[in-house]
Write an enzyme that holds these catalytic residues in place. Sequence first.
Site, PDB file in Angstrom:
ATOM      1  N   TYR A  53      28.375  23.541  35.820  1.00  0.00           N
ATOM      2  CA  TYR A  53      28.828  23.890  37.170  1.00  0.00           C
ATOM      3  C   TYR A  53      30.341  23.802  37.224  1.00  0.00           C
ATOM      4  CZ  TYR A  53      25.508  25.004  40.804  1.00  0.00           C
ATOM      5  OH  TYR A  53      24.646  25.672  41.614  1.00  0.00           O
ATOM      6  N   GLU A  55      32.399  24.978  40.218  1.00  0.00           N
ATOM      7  CA  GLU A  55      32.893  25.484  41.503  1.00  0.00           C
ATOM      8  C   GLU A  55      34.385  25.214  41.624  1.00  0.00           C
ATOM      9  OE1 GLU A  55      30.618  23.941  44.762  1.00  0.00           O
ATOM     10  OE2 GLU A  55      28.947  25.287  44.351  1.00  0.00           O
ATOM     11  N   ASP A 203      37.821  51.149  42.597  1.00  0.00           N
ATOM     12  CA  ASP A 203      36.661  50.548  41.933  1.00  0.00           C
ATOM     13  C   ASP A 203      36.495  51.328  40.632  1.00  0.00           C
ATOM     14  OD1 ASP A 203      34.170  49.917  40.968  1.00  0.00           O
ATOM     15  OD2 ASP A 203      33.153  49.948  42.911  1.00  0.00           O
ATOM     16  N   THR A 229      33.059  46.433  37.327  1.00  0.00           N
ATOM     17  CA  THR A 229      32.006  45.730  36.597  1.00  0.00           C
ATOM     18  C   THR A 229      32.421  45.725  35.136  1.00  0.00           C
ATOM     19  OG1 THR A 229      30.822  47.832  36.462  1.00  0.00           O
ATOM     20  CG2 THR A 229      30.079  46.270  38.128  1.00  0.00           C
ATOM     21  N   LYS A 232      29.601  48.525  32.003  1.00  0.00           N
ATOM     22  CA  LYS A 232      29.394  49.978  31.838  1.00  0.00           C
ATOM     23  C   LYS A 232      30.191  50.434  30.616  1.00  0.00           C
ATOM     24  CE  LYS A 232      28.160  50.686  36.675  1.00  0.00           C
ATOM     25  NZ  LYS A 232      28.649  49.619  37.550  1.00  0.00           N
ATOM     26  N   ARG A 238      26.731  41.809  32.268  1.00  0.00           N
ATOM     27  CA  ARG A 238      26.629  42.210  33.675  1.00  0.00           C
ATOM     28  C   ARG A 238      27.429  41.212  34.513  1.00  0.00           C
ATOM     29  NH1 ARG A 238      22.759  46.215  34.031  1.00  0.00           N
ATOM     30  NH2 ARG A 238      23.232  46.235  36.221  1.00  0.00           N
TER      31      ARG A 238
END
Length: 410
Positions: A53, A55, A203, A229, A232, A238
């Site tokens: 974790y 954060e 984008d 992203t 691609k 991903r």
Amino acid sequence: MNLFHIKKSDSQIYKLIKAEEKRQKKTINLIASENFVSEAVQEALGSIFTNKYAEGYPNARYYGGNKVVDKLEKLCQQRALKLFSLSPKNWAVNVQPYSGSPANLAVYLALVPIAGKIMAMSLDMGGHLTHGHKVSATGKLWQQIPYGINKKTEQLDYDEILKIAKKEKPNLIVAGYTAYPRIIDFKKFRKIADEVGAIFMVDMSHFAGLVAGKVYPSPFKYTDVITTTTHKTLRGPRAALIFSKKEFSEKINKAVFPGLQGGPHMNAVASIAVCLNEARKPAFKKYSEQVIKNAKVFSDEMKKCGWRIISNGTDTHLFLVDTWQKGIGGKEASDILEKAGIIVNKNMIPFDQRTPSDPSGIRIGAPTITSKGFREKDILKIAQWICRLLIKKENPLKIKKEVLNLLKLR
Ligand code: DSN
């Protein structure tokens, strides 16, 4: 990938992984937004970073034990800036978005007042749900001001976009699409944004790998914010990245965490870092060049068979075919091709009179077949199979044998 443990402990999931592996090996994948990642990218994604974790951001976390992940996140940021030749003095990058949709949402949360105006290409013209479509949270929280393409050229019409922008005065303008096969003139968009005082966001999810490979113009010189992203054309896991000019980065970081997300997926961050390193290598440049060559050869061969290609061709990794012109809906076309082991997605074409679930066309992309090592002569075969299946109505099972033969050669 070694599945030694899962084979012993969970036969159901093991079998599903093997079945999907077989499906991926035995089909020709023409989905423009997918790709095959390297073993190294997969190993990082499956690494023990998934246990942590983290954060917060490097040197400002809410948990202990973050010495190593701090180094990882900083390295990933450095690699992202370096890949696109950005100075850390002027640019920042957030590597935590879980994927493209939360990345776009975070930018709007940071920079557009609720109910403000996001001007973007509408979905049916080639845009994306998260660019303000009414079924997406982005269309419920903000107002989309849609723009499209010119009916005759089937390409962007910058005069028309300027006219809409002047009338509507959007807070933010988005360029970068999911089904637009042509190069975008970012300089013209910058001018339009400046004329109306809007923030300009790109984008670049679809063409990030092409920008990295220097076969598509870089938008960075002209934009304020860029989302992408990483799975691609960039051939990573991903996940997503948000690049922004320094003046916007604090707001964007706050919008990602704590605004929208919890702890970052540090295994994904490790995997992004691996893919960014791969994308700097000469082999990746060659790959990107081949992606574009393959897409062009493909679209030219489809035209020779008599298909109408939207905007009459492509400058990128993808193109759109109007199947309805030959009386075949996009769904029917996609179903027939799948029977022969050729995977595409049905797609709306500009000014489509049909529905998204059975639109008038299909979208064809070259990233995955190029990763598989397909070259021009293979592409000609695939295009001819599509013609034999959809125009000559040949038996899909007969073509499937030829498809499997080609795949066996790899
Ligand atoms: N960007 C979409 C696609 O191009 O397939 C997925 O969200």
